[in-house]
Write a protein that holds these residues in place. Structure first.
Motif, mmCIF file in Angstrom:
data_model
loop_
_atom_site.group_PDB
_atom_site.id
_atom_site.type_symbol
_atom_site.label_atom_id
_atom_site.label_comp_id
_atom_site.label_asym_id
_atom_site.label_seq_id
_atom_site.Cartn_x
_atom_site.Cartn_y
_atom_site.Cartn_z
ATOM 1 N N UNK A 69 -53.555 13.001 93.438
ATOM 2 C CA UNK A 69 -53.120 13.624 92.190
ATOM 3 C C UNK A 69 -52.758 15.095 92.417
ATOM 4 N N UNK A 70 -53.622 15.803 93.185
ATOM 5 C CA UNK A 70 -53.352 17.218 93.428
ATOM 6 C C UNK A 70 -52.113 17.410 94.292
ATOM 7 N N UNK A 71 -51.962 16.553 95.316
ATOM 8 C CA UNK A 71 -50.802 16.687 96.193
ATOM 9 C C UNK A 71 -49.519 16.415 95.424
ATOM 10 N N UNK A 72 -49.545 15.358 94.617
ATOM 11 C CA UNK A 72 -48.353 15.064 93.824
ATOM 12 C C UNK A 72 -48.044 16.206 92.854
ATOM 13 N N UNK A 107 -48.898 19.372 93.293
ATOM 14 C CA UNK A 107 -48.398 20.506 94.073
ATOM 15 C C UNK A 107 -46.974 20.262 94.561
ATOM 16 N N UNK A 108 -46.697 19.007 94.956
ATOM 17 C CA UNK A 108 -45.325 18.705 95.377
ATOM 18 C C UNK A 108 -44.344 18.887 94.218
ATOM 19 N N UNK A 109 -44.764 18.460 93.037
ATOM 20 C CA UNK A 109 -43.890 18.638 91.874
ATOM 21 C C UNK A 109 -43.686 20.125 91.568
ATOM 22 N N UNK A 110 -44.799 20.870 91.653
ATOM 23 C CA UNK A 110 -44.685 22.310 91.416
ATOM 24 C C UNK A 110 -43.820 22.961 92.475
ATOM 25 N N UNK A 111 -43.992 22.542 93.741
ATOM 26 C CA UNK A 111 -43.170 23.108 94.813
ATOM 27 C C UNK A 111 -41.708 22.747 94.621
ATOM 28 N N UNK A 112 -41.472 21.482 94.202
ATOM 29 C CA UNK A 112 -40.083 21.070 93.960
ATOM 30 C C UNK A 112 -39.463 21.884 92.827
ATOM 31 N N UNK A 113 -40.235 22.058 91.756
ATOM 32 C CA UNK A 113 -39.731 22.859 90.645
ATOM 33 C C UNK A 113 -39.503 24.306 91.055
ATOM 34 N N UNK A 151 -32.615 26.384 101.091
ATOM 35 C CA UNK A 151 -32.038 25.288 101.859
ATOM 36 C C UNK A 151 -33.030 24.760 102.894
ATOM 37 N N UNK A 152 -33.775 25.674 103.525
ATOM 38 C CA UNK A 152 -34.806 25.235 104.472
ATOM 39 C C UNK A 152 -35.879 24.433 103.752
ATOM 40 N N UNK A 153 -36.346 24.925 102.609
ATOM 41 C CA UNK A 153 -37.400 24.230 101.875
ATOM 42 C C UNK A 153 -36.947 22.853 101.415
ATOM 43 N N UNK A 154 -35.689 22.742 101.019
ATOM 44 C CA UNK A 154 -35.172 21.458 100.546
ATOM 45 C C UNK A 154 -34.810 20.512 101.682
ATOM 46 N N UNK A 155 -34.827 21.008 102.925
ATOM 47 C CA UNK A 155 -34.481 20.170 104.065
ATOM 48 C C UNK A 155 -32.991 19.949 104.228
ATOM 49 N N UNK A 156 -32.186 20.849 103.662
ATOM 50 C CA UNK A 156 -30.739 20.687 103.734
ATOM 51 C C UNK A 156 -30.119 21.513 104.860
ATOM 52 N N UNK A 157 -30.922 22.295 105.581
ATOM 53 C CA UNK A 157 -30.367 23.141 106.641
ATOM 54 C C UNK A 157 -29.899 22.255 107.794
ATOM 55 N N UNK A 158 -28.714 22.496 108.274
ATOM 56 C CA UNK A 158 -28.107 21.717 109.356
ATOM 57 C C UNK A 158 -27.825 22.622 110.546
ATOM 58 N N UNK A 159 -27.980 22.053 111.747
ATOM 59 C CA UNK A 159 -27.735 22.805 112.976
ATOM 60 C C UNK A 159 -26.354 22.452 113.499
#
Length: 555
Positions: free
Chosen positions: A275-278, A280-286, A349-357
């Motif tokens: 519950x806490x992880x979900x 926190x993930x929601x808060x981090x996503x927001x 972009x890094x946090x969202x995982x969209x950074x490309x090399x």
């Protein structure tokens, strides 16, 4: 033969290694082994004491019986010999034969294994010794026993010998028999075969019961340990699945005992963690979405403000000095705000995982020279000289040149800002599988523990210091992410009064795994104690041989 010996030794070492590994990994094996060893020692000691006690009791019973028979036989012999006063009287030898036959049991041929002998004292010489049955018993009579009996004492000993029925162990008892013609010696030779058989059977029975008890204890320990260890193993596997991201994993709970309570508590803990992880993930996503949305939404008003500020800044010469200074400050702060906005977008972009090399074969020598040339003016304004050491030939690596240049620009800019006007050294080196760049300053350095914080977002070693470069506080954080995106390391070393050194290590080919760096993390002129930090490197990778910092960890 030598080859066979080596093979046997190798197999033994392999078995020992496997056993040691099993001992270390299995709690059940350790408990069962300790139980078996302890119970074996306890049962073995108890069995030895019981067997010894039984043997002693059997021997003592045999001694008591022989002593009684000896006393009775001595009295009977004394009565039979009382009628004789001289050794040469007629009938003496016949009386001795009849006496020993009677004492032996009445049958001179078979007397249940008991042998009786009547012989004259050593001082005599005319009375012939008699034994029933007629066997040679001299091998069982030691000089010490004869001497003790001749001295008037009742003596005994246990001797092994063959009296016609095979070799056996005999209990020998001797007693003096006083007569008018001198002292005679009466000896009983009682075989202990029956006592030995009984003691052996008792030892075998005790040993068999001991082995059965040890095995039963081992089996019981294995069953009890299994009841305890199995839920622990299930909890460990469930915890591993939870740590792997499978947050819906739970333990099966049955019963109402302590282990069931443990399983229920573990499941409740897992539910709360999920519950806490979900949450926190929601808060981090927001939060990431908010940062990204705000950064994008600020682009439009910032562009408008930038256009107005550029127009005001271009006409500042026509304003009075106070307004002209305000226009310059507005232009400078807009530059910082635009840089901060750009960094926030990159972080999002890094946090969202969209950074490309976008990796391509690149010569790093021009990249290093370009970064140094762009920061030369800033270094000269502060009074710092930039010293560059690069190879004569090209240094080719599959990297994203834009990201590498941004990393080096952040590192060199920070070194110039915190270098206290002292020289900043930039070195480039390459190896077969890796390339590395170090940036060394001789400023205030880093305090112990700060090397673990230097890559955190918005962290500053001295918050009271004024920024010369107007950075956003996100440069090293973005540099760490760029290094990780390459599969490389970004490491920091620092010591108070000795300055700091940052090392960027990248694989020469994209996708390769780094194991070492061609440059040292800790400078050769650094005096201990020092501290180090590695960012962007997995914890399982080892430090390069050149770097002597044992405490470097990934942030």
């Amino acid at each position: 033969m030598r080859e066979l010996g080596r093979r046997m030794l190798g197999r033994c070492l392999t078995l020992l290694a496997a056993g040691h590994q099993t001992w270390r990994r299995s709690l059940q094996v350790r408990i069962v082994t300790i139980t078996l060893v302890a119970s074996s020692l306890l049962v073995g000691g108890f069995s030895y004491l019981v067997a010894t006690k039984i043997t002693n009791i059997l021997q003592e019973n045999a001694r008591t019986d022989v002593r009684q028979r000896l006393e009775s036989g001595r009295d009977y012999t004394a009565k039979q010999m009382a009628v004789y006063s001289r050794p040469l009287e007629a009938g003496l030898q016949d009386t001795m034969v009849g006496t020993v036959d009677y004492l032996a049991g009445g049958d001179p041929q078979q007397i249940s294994g008991v042998v009786v002998q009547l012989r004259a004292d050593r001082s005599g010489g005319v009375i012939e010794s008699r034994a029933s049955p007629n066997v040679n018993v001299d091998l069982l009579l030691t000089p010490q026993l004869r001497e003790s009996v001749s001295g008037g004492n009742v003596a005994s000993q246990i001797r092994s010998g063959d009296l016609g029925n095979g070799r056996a162990k005999y209990l020998v008892y001797g007693s003096p028999v006083p007569t008018r013609m001198g002292q005679l010696e009466l000896y009983y030779f009682v075989p202990l075969s029956r006592q030995d058989v009984t003691a052996s059977e008792a030892r075998s029975a005790v040993l068999a019961m001991g082995v059965a008890l040890v095995l039963l204890l081992g089996l019981l320990a294995a069953l009890v340990t299994r009841l305890v260890v199995r839920p622990v193993r299930v909890a460990a596997r469930t915890a591993q699945r939870l740590s792997a991201g499978l947050l819906d994993q739970r333990m099966a709970v049955s019963g109402e005992d302590d282990l069931a309570l443990l399983g229920a508590s573990f499941n409740q803990m897992a539910t709360n963690l999920q519950r806490q992880i979900l949450r926190l993930e929601e808060m981090s996503r927001l939060q990431r979405r908010f940062t990204s949305d705000v950064s994008h939404e600020l682009r439009t008003p910032l562009t408008t403000v930038r256009m107005a500020a550029d127009l005001i800044f271009a006409e500042r010469d026509e304003f009075d000095p106070a307004v002209a200074r305000s226009a310059e400050l507005l232009q400078a702060e807009l530059d910082r705000f635009e840089e901060l906005l750009t960094d926030l977008l990159e972080i999002s972009r890094f946090d969202a995982g969209f950074a490309m090399l976008d990796a391509e074969p690149t010569d790093l020598v021009p990249v290093v020279n370009r970064v140094v040339q762009r920061l030369t003016a800033l270094a000269e304004r502060i009074g710092t000289s930039l010293e560059v050491e690069i190879p004569d030939g090209p240094v080719i690596a599959e990297v994203d040149p834009r990201r590498v240049e941004r990393i080096l620009r952040n590192l060199v800019g920070n070194a110039v800002e915190h270098g206290e006007g002292r020289p900043v050294q930039v070195r480039l080196a390459c190896a077969d599988k890796a390339v590395a760049v170090t940036v060394r300053d001789h400023g205030v350095g880093l305090k112990p523990g700060e090397e673990k914080l230097v890559f955190n977002r918005f962290w500053r070693a001295d918050p009271s210091r004024a920024r010369q470069t107007g950075g956003s506080g996100l440069g090293l954080s973005i540099s760490v992410e760029d290094a990780r995106l390459h599969g490389g390391w970004l490491e920091a070393w620092g010591a108070p009064g000795q300055g700091a050194q940052f090392r960027l290590t990248l694989p020469a080919r994209a996708g390769d795994r780094l194991t070492a760096s061609p440059l040292r993390l800790v400078p050769a002129d650094a005096a201990p104690p020092f501290a180090g930090q590695r960012a962007g490197e997995p914890a399982a990778l080892t430090e390069s041989p050149a770097a002597t910092d044992p405490k470097a960890v990934a942030p």
